[in-house]
Structure formats: structure tokens, C-alpha cells
Motif scaffolding. Structure first.
Motif, PDB file in Angstrom:
ATOM      1  N   SER A 152       0.567  -0.960   0.043  1.00 12.14           N
ATOM      2  CA  SER A 152      -0.038  -0.064  -0.162  1.00 12.14           C
ATOM      3  C   SER A 152       1.284   1.271  -0.472  1.00 12.14           C
ATOM      4  O   SER A 152       1.294   1.657   0.818  1.00 12.14           O
ATOM      5  CB  SER A 152      -0.849   0.086   1.150  1.00 12.14           C
ATOM      6  N   LEU A 191     -16.643   4.494   4.659  1.00  8.74           N
ATOM      7  CA  LEU A 191     -16.317   3.121   3.688  1.00  8.74           C
ATOM      8  C   LEU A 191     -18.651   2.039   4.005  1.00  8.74           C
ATOM      9  O   LEU A 191     -18.498   1.806   3.574  1.00  8.74           O
ATOM     10  CB  LEU A 191     -16.158   1.679   3.723  1.00  8.74           C
ATOM     11  N   LEU A 207      -8.655  -0.524   2.774  1.00 10.24           N
ATOM     12  CA  LEU A 207      -9.324   0.350   0.745  1.00 10.24           C
ATOM     13  C   LEU A 207      -8.618  -1.525   0.893  1.00 10.24           C
ATOM     14  O   LEU A 207      -7.477  -1.811   0.491  1.00 10.24           O
ATOM     15  CB  LEU A 207      -8.334   0.773   0.594  1.00 10.24           C
ATOM     16  N   ILE A 256      -9.380  -0.585  -5.521  1.00  8.46           N
ATOM     17  CA  ILE A 256      -9.298   1.223  -5.081  1.00  8.46           C
ATOM     18  C   ILE A 256      -7.590   1.406  -4.318  1.00  8.46           C
ATOM     19  O   ILE A 256      -6.900   3.073  -4.818  1.00  8.46           O
ATOM     20  CB  ILE A 256     -10.240   1.328  -3.504  1.00  8.46           C
ATOM     21  N   VAL A 257      -7.090   1.208  -4.184  1.00  7.65           N
ATOM     22  CA  VAL A 257      -5.651   1.384  -4.051  1.00  7.65           C
ATOM     23  C   VAL A 257      -4.678   1.270  -4.755  1.00  7.65           C
ATOM     24  O   VAL A 257      -4.022   2.995  -4.956  1.00  7.65           O
ATOM     25  CB  VAL A 257      -4.670   0.317  -2.649  1.00  7.65           C
ATOM     26  N   GLY A 260      -7.539   5.291  -4.936  1.00  2.41           N
ATOM     27  CA  GLY A 260      -6.991   5.599  -3.638  1.00  2.41           C
ATOM     28  C   GLY A 260      -5.713   5.729  -3.126  1.00  2.41           C
ATOM     29  O   GLY A 260      -5.770   6.196  -2.210  1.00  2.41           O
ATOM     30  N   ALA A 311      -4.767   6.796   0.238  1.00  2.00           N
ATOM     31  CA  ALA A 311      -3.843   6.092   0.797  1.00  2.00           C
ATOM     32  C   ALA A 311      -3.062   7.327   1.674  1.00  2.00           C
ATOM     33  O   ALA A 311      -2.867   6.945   3.117  1.00  2.00           O
ATOM     34  CB  ALA A 311      -3.462   4.935   0.228  1.00  2.00           C
ATOM     35  N   VAL A 368     -15.813   9.858   1.042  1.00  2.79           N
ATOM     36  CA  VAL A 368     -14.250   9.403   0.479  1.00  2.79           C
ATOM     37  C   VAL A 368     -14.834   9.397  -0.088  1.00  2.79           C
ATOM     38  O   VAL A 368     -13.850   9.551  -1.798  1.00  2.79           O
ATOM     39  CB  VAL A 368     -14.711   7.904   1.593  1.00  2.79           C
TER      40      VAL A 368
END
Length: 533
Positions: free
Chosen positions: A11, A56, A94, A98-99, A103, A107, A512
Motif C-alpha cells: 500500500s 466506507l 481499502l 481502489i488503492v 485511492g 491512502a 471518501v
């Protein structure tokens, strides 16, 4: 039990990365904080993780509701509060899809939020008291109780743009910071001459002295505007005036009880905190208008924005002067910043003495009627979340509502015109709209969800039944609209507003989703506890 969540192998911007970076800087700048920082990291990560998981869920991102069905405590407006999170690093909550996509920015913001919150936890007990007294200094002291920052946003402690040494020098727990000054050539200066109002140095001939945050002067203006510095449009001036950071960070409390809102080009929550030229010019005009329209609301106090100025064509040197509370409170009247209200609710209840449902009803009768009347009669939706409201109390009883910061309000132009209100806004002002949904969403989300919703949850910890609480709030809404619906001048607007605020679903600001889209405000429908079939 909270079910397991698939954690991505890597991440970007993990909490471990952010913590290692922070600890390295603490070793150099504040070695006494290293151990408290390490000890605070799990608590900080859990706080950010709980808010992220709640967002979320509420926004139904990546099947979160399916994975977490049956867990957490449910509250109004589809809010779920989780007592525990299944990962030590919130970034791991996440999903990888998404990451690895939009995202990755979120992150990094989450990791930054955890590290800065841990620093805040590590030094909250050593925050210096304001170097001067008065009701505003007392309010700032209470604001510091809300260490987590924004009551809903998982990134309430992001400080993107500041490094650790900047956080140590200028964040809320620093206790003090300073106002610097620049000289702006008159033909590049827009607005009022603020320097003399805030104790600035004498202006060089042909220039106006403009107050700026000391960090902004040194880290932004000195580096971003070499051409203006070279041709003499802008001059950096020596010297500074001490000030106290408020929870808003870019708003500083000055000696004497006046506030100075300054551009601060760092990201806090979802926004970079610079100030538009429009906001500096609209503030005094809006303050004058609101003072006139609220003249009959004897339980409302407006902290007026009395002057503002900016560098032509830039958001980076903007400043707004705001009134304070000095001389405006009666003996025995106590101001409680909204951000601290859920924290001191039990103390207020003890003073009030009549139970949480009666307290909430009285409080709703203080907050809602002036806000709802202003929207129906004039099309003005104030951004009445906790951070912009400072209720006052006498012996625990809700007494008056102090309102501040006009930048986030929305003005419905057709209603303004119908009410005969002539207001010239700065060209391109984002606060004006022709859309009733936009106006109502601003007021409904901030006043009902982000403000009263937080208080209801806090009072539930002291015995309040939440279903009964929202019935009481609905009764206040009904009684507020009754005379408005009986008045031919406001009957149609009142009926429409009442229907919107008591509809089966209402707009919720999707904090978010906003970060994932990278755009402006994003709203999703949530179930409304004020709806009574």
C-alpha cells in the motif's frame, strides 16, 4: 467478530512509512516525543480506521456493507460506528482495486493522518495555554479537547504540505504560531488595508502591508512567486506577531480577541486551505447582510468578517479579519465550541439537571429555527456544522448560538431576489446557486447530520434514547415551519423545505467518494430519521 478483510501486498503511503519518517524527524526536533509517539500510534491508527470504516459502510464502497453486515452500532442517517477495525493500518481497509487506482492519494492521506494524530496525542497534555485571556482564548482551549479533528472525516488530521517540523511549530498543540507580513504593490492589492488592523509594520511608499501566516510567507510565497519578488510586486517583510492557532489552523486568534483567517496552502481533510479572492471580498458584504437579516434573532450572535484582502489573481496571500467574543457574553454565559460539545456533553447535562431528552430538545430549539427561517425566507444556507458553531450555555441550559465562517455557505439566488435582497458577490463566487437541492443539502447535512447527529450520539452515552431524540428534533422542525407555512409570503417555500428535510432520504456528504473522484462535493442518499410516514 469483525470478518477478515483482504489486505493488499503493498500500500503506497502506509502507516509504517509515515511513522518511520515522523520518528526520524522527532529524533532531530523533539526527541522527548519519540516514545509517546510510538505509544500513541495504535490508538491513532484505530481512530482513523474506525472513521474510514464508517465512511466506507455509509457510502457503500467496494461491498463494505456485505462484508460487515451485522457488525458495528447503527445510528441515524445510515451511520455505523465500529468499535474495532480488522487492520492495524487503515490503508489496509481499502480494497486493492481502489488503492491501485484512484485511492492511492487517499491512502497517502490516511497514513499522514495517523502519523499526525499520534503526534497530537503525544503532546496534547503539554500544549501551552494561550498567552492571553478572554472568552475566545477559553474557547480555543476547549477546542483542543477534540484532538481527533473532524468528527466524521477519516482524514481529520491530514497535514499534506507540512513536514513534521512544521507540525511541531504550527499545529494546534504548538499553542502559538505567528503572523508574518508581506508588502504588496498597490496596483496588485485587492481589498482593505489590513496591516494596521493587526499590528503590522509601516508600509513602504506605494505598497500595502498584508498579513500572512508565517509558514505561508516562508514556504509558499518566497518560493512560488520569484517573478513578483523580482519585479517588486511583492516584498517579504521581517517581523511577526504572535497568534494562537485554532482548530481551523488557518484561523488564528490575535491578542485582543480578534481573529485572522489566512491562506494556508496545506491539505486538511479534503481541501487545501488557501482562500479565494472572492471570499475576502464577499465576507464583509455577507456579514452586513446577515447582521440585518438576523437582527430579530435575539439568540444568535454573528462573528462578522469585517475586512479582507488578497493579492490580485492569487489565493496564496489572502486574509480575512473576523470579530471575536470579547464584550459580547453576559456574566455566567459559557461558550463551548461545537467541536468540543460532544466531549463536554455530560458536564453540561449535570448542570442542566433535567435529563438528556429535554436538553436535546432545548438545544435543537436554539440551533434549528434561525437556520431554517433564514433558508426559507432568504435562500441562505449557513454551513452549520460543529466547527462553525459556538453555542453558549447558562447553568447548562442552551442560551445563544454563535456563528462563524461564511466561506462554505450557499445562497439561492432566486429566493434572495424574491425577498428583495440585493447582494453583489465577487464574480465567479461558488457560494451562489440556482439549485434548491444544493442549498438544502448544505444546510441539511451540516445542521442535522454533522451537528445534531453528533450530539445525539454523545447524549446516548448518557442515557438518551436515539429514536425519541429524533422524534423530538422532528417536533422542533414542525413547530419552526408552522408559522412559515401560515405566512403567504413564505408558505410555498416553507412547505417545500419541510418536505425536503423530512423526506424518506436526504443527501449525505460522501467524504471518501469525494477523495476518490477528486472533484467537489459529492452527496449520496441516506435514510432520514426525521421522516414520519
Amino acid at each position: 467478530m469483525v470478518p477478515n478483510l483482504t489486505v493488499c501486498a503493498y500500500s503506497p503511503g502506509t502507516v509504517d512509512d509515515a511513522a518511520a519518517h515522523t520518528e526520524t524527524h522527532l529524533a532531530a526536533h523533539a526527541p522527548h516525543l519519540r516514545a509517546p509517539f510510538r505509544d500513541a500510534l495504535p490508538q491513532a491508527a484505530a481512530a482513523v480506521g474506525r472513521r474510514l470504516l464508517g465512511a466506507l459502510w455509509r457510502e457503500d464502497i467496494a461491498d463494505t456493507r456485505i462484508r460487515y453486515e451485522g457488525t458495528g452500532d447503527r445510528h441515524a442517517y445510515d451511520r455505523v460506528e465500529f468499535g474495532a477495525v480488522p487492520a492495524a493500518d487503515p490503508v489496509a481497509l481499502l480494497p486493492p482495486s481502489i488503492v491501485d487506482g484512484p485511492g492511492w492519494v487517499l491512502a497517502a492521506e490516511l497514513a499522514n493522518a495517523v502519523a499526525n494524530l499520534a503526534v497530537a496525542y503525544a503532546r496534547r497534555d503539554a500544549t501551552p495555554a494561550p498567552p492571553f485571556g478572554g472568552p475566545d482564548a477559553a474557547a480555543v482551549t476547549l477546542e483542543r479537547l477534540a484532538v481527533d479533528g473532524h468528527n466524521l472525516h477519516p482524514c481529520g488530521r491530514t497535514r499534506i504540505g507540512w513536514d513534521v517540523d512544521d507540525v511541531l511549530a504550527h499545529d494546534l498543540e504548538a499553542g502559538t504560531t505567528s503572523v508574518g507580513f508581506v508588502a504588496v504593490r498597490r496596483d496588485a492589492h485587492i481589498g482593505d488595508d489590513l496591516g494596521p488592523l493587526v499590528g503590522g509594520p509601516a508600509a513602504p511608499p506605494g505598497y500595502v502591508v498584508q498579513p500572512v501566516h508565517a509558514w505561508q510567507r516562508d514556504a509558499v510565497l518566497a518560493r512560488r512567486y520569484p517573478d513578483l519578488l523580482r519585479d517588486g510586486t511583492l516584498r517579504l517583510l521581517d517581523g511577526a506577531v504572535p497568534a494562537v492557532p485554532t482548530a481551523a489552523l488557518r484561523t488564528l486568534l490575535l491578542p485582543g480577541g480578534r481573529y485572522l483567517k489566512l491562506s494556508l496552502d496545506i491539505q486538511v481533510t479534503s481541501s487545501r486551505r488557501s482562500i479565494s479572492v472572492a471570499a475576502t471580498r464577499n465576507g464583509p458584504a455577507l456579514s452586513a447582510l446577515l447582521a440585518r437579516l438576523l437582527a430579530g434573532e435575539d439568540r444568535v450572535v454573528l462573528l462578522a468578517e469585517t475586512a479582507g484582502a488578497a493579492l490580485d489573481g492569487s489565493r496564496d496571500a489572502s486574509a480575512i479579519v473576523r470579530d471575536g467574543l470579547t464584550g459580547r457574553l453576559a456574566p455566567g454565559e459559557r461558550v463551548v465550541p461545537g467541536g468540543a460539545l460532544p466531549i463536554v456533553a455530560g458536564e453540561l447535562l449535570d448542570e442542566y439537571g433535567a435529563g438528556p431528552l429535554a436538553f436535546l430538545t432545548d438545544y435543537a430549539r436554539l440551533v434549528l429555527p434561525p437556520l431554517l427561517r433564514l433558508a426559507t425566507r432568504h435562500g441562505i444556507a449557513l454551513e452549520a456544522h460543529l466547527q462553525n458553531c459556538l453555542p453558549t450555555f447558562t447553568a447548562g441550559h442552551p442560551h445563544r448560538l454563535v456563528l462563524r465562517d461564511l466561506a462554505g455557505m450557499r445562497l439561492h439566488r432566486p429566493r434572495l431576489a424574491a425577498a428583495g435582497t440585493d447582494l453583489a458577490l465577487w464574480p465567479g463566487s461558488v457560494i451562489a446557486t440556482d439549485d434548491l437541492y444544493t442549498m438544502r443539502a448544505k444546510l441539511g447535512y451540516t445542521a442535522f447530520q454533522a451537528h445534531l447527529g453528533e450530539l445525539v450520539i454523545a447524549l446516548a452515552r448518557h442515557g438518551l434514547d436515539e429514536t425519541a431524540a429524533w422524534r423530538a428534533v422532528r417536533a422542533v422542525v414542525d413547530e419552526t415551519y408552522e408559522p412559515l407555512r401560515a405566512d403567504p409570503a413564505t408558505a410555498s417555500a416553507a412547505a417545500a423545505d419541510h418536505a425536503a428535510f423530512t423526506a424518506p432520504t436526504v443527501p449525505h456528504k460522501a467524504l471518501v467518494r469525494m477523495r476518490l473522484t477528486g472533484g467537489g462535493d459529492v452527496y449520496i442518499p441516506v435514510r432520514n430519521p426525521l421522516h414520519a410516514p
